[in-house]
Design an enzyme around this catalytic site. Structure first.
Site, PDB file in Angstrom:
ATOM      1  N   GLY A 223       0.816  -1.217   0.000  1.00 44.13           N
ATOM      2  CA  GLY A 223       0.000   0.000   0.000  1.00 44.13           C
ATOM      3  C   GLY A 223       0.845   1.260   0.000  1.00 44.13           C
ATOM      4  O   GLY A 223       0.554   2.225   0.698  1.00 44.13           O
TER       5      GLY A 223
ATOM      6  N   ALA B  11       2.673   2.847  -5.348  1.00 46.19           N
ATOM      7  CA  ALA B  11       2.331   1.931  -6.449  1.00 46.19           C
ATOM      8  C   ALA B  11       1.024   1.193  -6.148  1.00 46.19           C
ATOM      9  O   ALA B  11       0.143   1.099  -7.009  1.00 46.19           O
ATOM     10  CB  ALA B  11       3.464   0.930  -6.660  1.00 46.19           C
TER      11      ALA B  11
ATOM     12  N   SER C 214       0.892  -3.828   5.012  1.00 45.74           N
ATOM     13  CA  SER C 214       1.369  -4.078   6.363  1.00 45.74           C
ATOM     14  C   SER C 214       1.332  -2.791   7.190  1.00 45.74           C
ATOM     15  O   SER C 214       1.629  -1.711   6.670  1.00 45.74           O
ATOM     16  CB  SER C 214       2.800  -4.602   6.285  1.00 45.74           C
ATOM     17  OG  SER C 214       3.432  -4.441   7.519  1.00 45.74           O
TER      18      SER C 214
ATOM     19  N   GLU D   1       8.320  12.450  -4.587  1.00 48.53           N
ATOM     20  CA  GLU D   1       7.512  13.655  -4.402  1.00 48.53           C
ATOM     21  C   GLU D   1       7.518  14.571  -5.619  1.00 48.53           C
ATOM     22  O   GLU D   1       6.777  15.537  -5.649  1.00 48.53           O
ATOM     23  CB  GLU D   1       8.015  14.400  -3.165  1.00 48.53           C
ATOM     24  CG  GLU D   1       8.074  13.461  -1.963  1.00 48.53           C
ATOM     25  CD  GLU D   1       7.961  14.135  -0.620  1.00 48.53           C
ATOM     26  OE1 GLU D   1       8.707  15.077  -0.404  1.00 48.53           O
ATOM     27  OE2 GLU D   1       7.125  13.689   0.204  1.00 48.53           O
ATOM     28  N   ALA D   2       8.372  14.260  -6.593  1.00 51.29           N
ATOM     29  CA  ALA D   2       8.376  15.067  -7.818  1.00 51.29           C
ATOM     30  C   ALA D   2       7.794  14.217  -8.936  1.00 51.29           C
ATOM     31  O   ALA D   2       8.055  13.018  -9.018  1.00 51.29           O
ATOM     32  CB  ALA D   2       9.798  15.476  -8.162  1.00 51.29           C
TER      33      ALA D   2
ATOM     34  N   LYS E 213       5.074  22.137 -10.777  1.00 51.88           N
ATOM     35  CA  LYS E 213       6.441  21.920 -11.261  1.00 51.88           C
ATOM     36  C   LYS E 213       6.490  22.173 -12.763  1.00 51.88           C
ATOM     37  O   LYS E 213       5.697  21.598 -13.517  1.00 51.88           O
ATOM     38  CB  LYS E 213       6.866  20.476 -10.949  1.00 51.88           C
ATOM     39  CG  LYS E 213       8.230  20.103 -11.498  1.00 51.88           C
ATOM     40  CD  LYS E 213       8.627  18.676 -11.164  1.00 51.88           C
ATOM     41  CE  LYS E 213       9.850  18.268 -11.959  1.00 51.88           C
ATOM     42  NZ  LYS E 213      10.132  16.824 -11.873  1.00 51.88           N
TER      43      LYS E 213
ATOM     44  N   GLY F 150       9.928   7.588 -11.432  1.00 49.61           N
ATOM     45  CA  GLY F 150       9.406   6.409 -10.722  1.00 49.61           C
ATOM     46  C   GLY F 150       7.889   6.295 -10.837  1.00 49.61           C
ATOM     47  O   GLY F 150       7.346   5.240 -11.219  1.00 49.61           O
ATOM     48  N   ILE F 151       7.211   7.366 -10.532  1.00 49.62           N
ATOM     49  CA  ILE F 151       5.738   7.336 -10.543  1.00 49.62           C
ATOM     50  C   ILE F 151       5.229   7.172 -11.978  1.00 49.62           C
ATOM     51  O   ILE F 151       4.261   6.463 -12.231  1.00 49.62           O
ATOM     52  CB  ILE F 151       5.184   8.602  -9.856  1.00 49.62           C
ATOM     53  CG1 ILE F 151       5.512   8.515  -8.354  1.00 49.62           C
ATOM     54  CG2 ILE F 151       3.694   8.770 -10.100  1.00 49.62           C
ATOM     55  CD1 ILE F 151       5.210   9.774  -7.567  1.00 49.62           C
TER      56      ILE F 151
HETATM   57  C1  FAD Z   1      15.370   8.149  -2.757  1.00 46.73           C
HETATM   58  C2  FAD Z   1      14.198   8.022  -3.659  1.00 46.73           C
HETATM   59  C3  FAD Z   1      13.635   9.163  -4.222  1.00 46.73           C
HETATM   60  C4  FAD Z   1      12.554   9.052  -5.100  1.00 46.73           C
HETATM   61  N1  FAD Z   1      12.054  10.162  -5.692  1.00 46.73           N
HETATM   62  C5  FAD Z   1      11.085  10.038  -6.627  1.00 46.73           C
HETATM   63  C6  FAD Z   1      10.553  11.181  -7.272  1.00 46.73           C
HETATM   64  O1  FAD Z   1      10.909  12.306  -6.986  1.00 46.73           O
HETATM   65  N2  FAD Z   1       9.592  10.975  -8.210  1.00 46.73           N
HETATM   66  C7  FAD Z   1       9.144   9.731  -8.549  1.00 46.73           C
HETATM   67  O2  FAD Z   1       8.299   9.621  -9.439  1.00 46.73           O
HETATM   68  N3  FAD Z   1       9.601   8.648  -7.911  1.00 46.73           N
HETATM   69  C8  FAD Z   1      10.549   8.762  -6.980  1.00 46.73           C
HETATM   70  N4  FAD Z   1      11.004   7.664  -6.322  1.00 46.73           N
HETATM   71  C9  FAD Z   1      10.362   6.378  -6.589  1.00 46.73           C
HETATM   72  C10 FAD Z   1       9.064   6.307  -5.786  1.00 46.73           C
HETATM   73  O3  FAD Z   1       9.316   6.620  -4.452  1.00 46.73           O
HETATM   74  C11 FAD Z   1       8.456   4.935  -5.870  1.00 46.73           C
HETATM   75  O4  FAD Z   1       8.305   4.606  -7.221  1.00 46.73           O
HETATM   76  C12 FAD Z   1       7.106   4.912  -5.227  1.00 46.73           C
HETATM   77  O5  FAD Z   1       7.131   5.417  -3.930  1.00 46.73           O
HETATM   78  C13 FAD Z   1       6.537   3.525  -5.211  1.00 46.73           C
HETATM   79  O6  FAD Z   1       6.950   2.780  -4.118  1.00 46.73           O
HETATM   80  P1  FAD Z   1       6.236   1.391  -3.904  1.00 46.73           P
HETATM   81  O7  FAD Z   1       4.807   1.644  -3.639  1.00 46.73           O
HETATM   82  O8  FAD Z   1       6.597   0.519  -5.039  1.00 46.73           O
HETATM   83  O9  FAD Z   1       6.978   0.791  -2.633  1.00 46.73           O
HETATM   84  P2  FAD Z   1       6.897   1.152  -1.069  1.00 46.73           P
HETATM   85  O10 FAD Z   1       6.639   2.584  -0.842  1.00 46.73           O
HETATM   86  O11 FAD Z   1       8.147   0.561  -0.484  1.00 46.73           O
HETATM   87  O12 FAD Z   1       5.640   0.345  -0.528  1.00 46.73           O
HETATM   88  C14 FAD Z   1       5.703  -1.031  -0.284  1.00 46.73           C
HETATM   89  C15 FAD Z   1       4.419  -1.480   0.369  1.00 46.73           C
HETATM   90  O13 FAD Z   1       4.443  -2.892   0.497  1.00 46.73           O
HETATM   91  C16 FAD Z   1       4.051  -3.222   1.789  1.00 46.73           C
HETATM   92  N5  FAD Z   1       4.637  -4.502   2.162  1.00 46.73           N
HETATM   93  C17 FAD Z   1       5.932  -4.891   2.067  1.00 46.73           C
HETATM   94  N6  FAD Z   1       6.068  -6.141   2.529  1.00 46.73           N
HETATM   95  C18 FAD Z   1       4.832  -6.550   2.894  1.00 46.73           C
HETATM   96  C19 FAD Z   1       4.319  -7.740   3.467  1.00 46.73           C
HETATM   97  N7  FAD Z   1       5.105  -8.765   3.757  1.00 46.73           N
HETATM   98  N8  FAD Z   1       2.998  -7.804   3.729  1.00 46.73           N
HETATM   99  C20 FAD Z   1       2.166  -6.768   3.456  1.00 46.73           C
HETATM  100  N9  FAD Z   1       2.603  -5.625   2.921  1.00 46.73           N
HETATM  101  C21 FAD Z   1       3.919  -5.525   2.658  1.00 46.73           C
HETATM  102  C22 FAD Z   1       4.518  -2.102   2.676  1.00 46.73           C
HETATM  103  O14 FAD Z   1       3.806  -2.050   3.893  1.00 46.73           O
HETATM  104  C23 FAD Z   1       4.183  -0.913   1.770  1.00 46.73           C
HETATM  105  O15 FAD Z   1       2.828  -0.583   1.916  1.00 46.73           O
HETATM  106  C24 FAD Z   1      12.036   7.769  -5.399  1.00 46.73           C
HETATM  107  C25 FAD Z   1      12.559   6.629  -4.782  1.00 46.73           C
HETATM  108  C26 FAD Z   1      13.630   6.747  -3.927  1.00 46.73           C
HETATM  109  C27 FAD Z   1      14.178   5.510  -3.290  1.00 46.73           C
END
Ligand code: FAD
Length: 501
Positions: free
Chosen positions: A14, A17, A41, A51-52, A80, A347-348
């Site tokens: 959650g 993505a 979780s 955030e961008a 932006k 990323g987004i």
């Molecule tokens: C340093 C940094 C800067 C960034 N800056 C940008 C930016 O400026 N612009 C941009 O577009 N993108 C950026 N990104 C990328 C962006 O942050 C990600 O693409 C976006 O946040 C998606 O993350 P996610 O949802 O895939 O993963 P996460 O945010 O890691 O979420 C993972 C989810 O899975 C859940 N989970 C994990 N294991 C389990 C389990 N066993 N059981 C149940 N749930 C579980 C967690 O609770 C959480 O809800 C950046 C990334 C980084 C690292």
């Protein structure tokens, strides 16, 4: 005939993505009686950054039918218009990478060709002067595009900076409102079908089993389903992308937040400043081989514009991508599908593209191989193009120091090499049809990083010099007048809030 329709979808994770997928699938699949359930979780955090954004996010918001002003207020967003690169090409240098299209062509001669001729002859202003986004950003102005002919104001292209956690929460409420079932629980086990190897269910810490026809893995870097259960494999791109760590910290907001992301090159990477309404987001992205963590931390903290508001958080990452973003009945999105560092805030966008392609190739329970392979090829190519654009930034600089010297020694991919060679020879910009970054992006970054073509396009000599000068002058003064008529960025945000009260 056998009913092979997908009846239920389980999303694991959650973060940004997970909730983007939940919101978008719930909206697009309305009327198909598909149940969508998202498991997240309470203990495993989200990365909380991201955030961008870039302009395609505005289409995502519109397609969901979300009121933009409402979202902007809720997620504390600012607008932006592009990215300012400070000290990147060399210390003391600044260039701007704006959103938007280039200026208009003259007949079939594109803007970049005739601008380049004048530029090489010392008779054109810098590129920033011919982009309404760049000029407005640098002067702290903002307005949305107006529907009127013959004004640069109708071409304004923009995106948002927002609080990532608030964005995920906003989408959560939206998705739950459309019937997505939210389960708070930790996935502890993944059950595969003995025969097909497809994921049948995930088991939660509570003992509950969540079964589905289609699983979306949004579990972050670890890739709980796509990697830990299906062993899909990861292509490590650290030989191209030199950074593997980020330190992130919040600071007090500026009195007048800038409508652009500021990127400042540092000893072993770069620092971002993302202005939000209530705070600035800051981070130092660096190569851990080239600087000690303590030193990176000191650099970040001594270079904040306002008072520090949080403890720095460290994030480690391996640049690259999952070999297959879609494997069997699991589609990985977000960090589970791969990670390319955030220099160009892609990323987004890559999540958005993954969702759009999933809808384009939406499966039934037979999971046609041709659809899956096509999906994987499209996503592979998206990742590769972003990688090439990032590689352009790192390899073409004049900065000193071990990190930047290492960057200049990184071998270019064939696709990037071709782009650079075409530009160097006659200023031509090769852009594939569906490519993310427009001509203006390549032009501004290549010129900004001092890649100067040897010659201009010979076809430009068919144009009268006076005609080119007049066109450039007309463009520049039209932009100048338009920017003068735009409100200040912060005034614009406050006026939008006032309209909502
Ligand atoms: C340093 C940094 C800067 C960034 N800056 C940008 C930016 O400026 N612009 C941009 O577009 N993108 C950026 N990104 C990328 C962006 O942050 C990600 O693409 C976006 O946040 C998606 O993350 P996610 O949802 O895939 O993963 P996460 O945010 O890691 O979420 C993972 C989810 O899975 C859940 N989970 C994990 N294991 C389990 C389990 N066993 N059981 C149940 N749930 C579980 C967690 O609770 C959480 O809800 C950046 C990334 C980084 C690292």
């Amino acid at each position: 005939m056998n009913d092979r329709r997908i009846r239920n979808i389980a999303i694991v994770g959650g973060g940004t993505a997970g909730w983007m997928a939940a919101a978008s699938l719930a909206k697009s699949l309305q009327g198909l009686s598909i149940q969508i359930r998202l498991v997240e979780s309470a203990h495993i955090g989200t990365v909380g950054v991201g955030e961008a954004t870039i302009p395609p996010i505005m289409d995502f918001i519109r397609q969901l039918g979300i009121a933009e002003d409402d979202l902007v207020r809720d997620v504390k967003a600012t607008y932006k218009l592009g990215i300012g690169y400070r000290d990147w090409t060399r210390p003391g240098h600044f260039y701007f990478h704006p959103f938007g299209p280039t200026g208009p062509g003259i007949g079939n001669i594109p803007f970049q060709a005739y601008w380049l001729k004048m530029f090489l002859e010392g008779r054109a202003a810098p590129l920033e002067d011919y982009s309404i986004q760049a000029m407005a950003a640098i002067r702290g102005r903002f307005a949305k595009p107006v529907h009127a002919p013959n004004t640069p104001l109708n071409k304004i292209s923009y995106a948002l900076h927002f609080d990532a956690s608030r964005f995920a929460q906003y989408l959560r409420e939206f998705a739950v409102g459309l019937g997505v079932q939210r389960t708070v629980g930790e996935v502890r086990g993944v059950a595969l079908n003995d025969h097909s190897g497809y994921v049948e269910s995930v088991t939660l810490a509570s003992g509950e089993s969540v079964a589905a026809d289609l699983f979306i893995d949004c579990s972050g870097f670890r890739g709980l389903l796509i990697e830990e259960a299906l062993h899909t494999g990861y292509e490590d791109w650290s030989s191209w992308l030199p950074c593997d760590r980020a330190l992130v910290v919040h600071s007090e907001p500026a009195t007048a937040p800038a409508p652009y992301t500021l990127v400042t090159a540092r000893e072993a990477g770069w620092q971002w400043r993302i202005p939000l309404q209530h705070r600035n987001g800051n981070g130092y992205v660096y190569g851990s081989e080239f600087i000690a963590d303590d030193r990176a931390r000191d650099t970040l903290l001594t270079n904040l514009d306002g008072r520090q508001l949080s403890e720095p958080m460290t994030l480690r990452f391996a640049p690259g991508r999952r070999r297959k973003a879609w494997s069997r009945n699991v589609v990985a999105l977000g960090l589970a599908a791969g990670f390319l560092e955030p220099l160009e805030a892609t990323g987004i966008y890559l999540i958005q593209r993954g969702i759009a392609m999933l809808l384009r190739f939406f499966p039934d329970r037979d999971f046609a191989v041709a659809d899956i392979e096509r999906y994987n090829r499209v996503l592979e190519s998206e990742f590769q193009r972003v990688r090439d654009f990032l590689l352009l930034h790192y390899t073409q600089t004049e900065r000193g120091g071990a990190f930047w010297e290492h960057c200049r020694s990184i071998p270019l991919t064939d696709t990037l090499l071709e782009k650079i060679e075409l530009f160097r020879s006659h200023g031509r910009i090769l852009r594939e049809e569906t490519e993310l970054f427009p001509v203006l992006s390549w032009l501004c970054v290549m010129i900004g990083q001092n890649i100067i073509p040897r010659r201009y396009d010979p076809l430009v000599d068919g144009l009268e010099q006076a005609k080119i000068s007049a066109r450039l002058q007309e463009l520049r003064s039209g932009i100048e007048r338009s920017v003068e008529s735009m409100p200040g960025h912060w005034d614009f945000i406050q006026a939008a809030h006032a309209r909502q009260i």
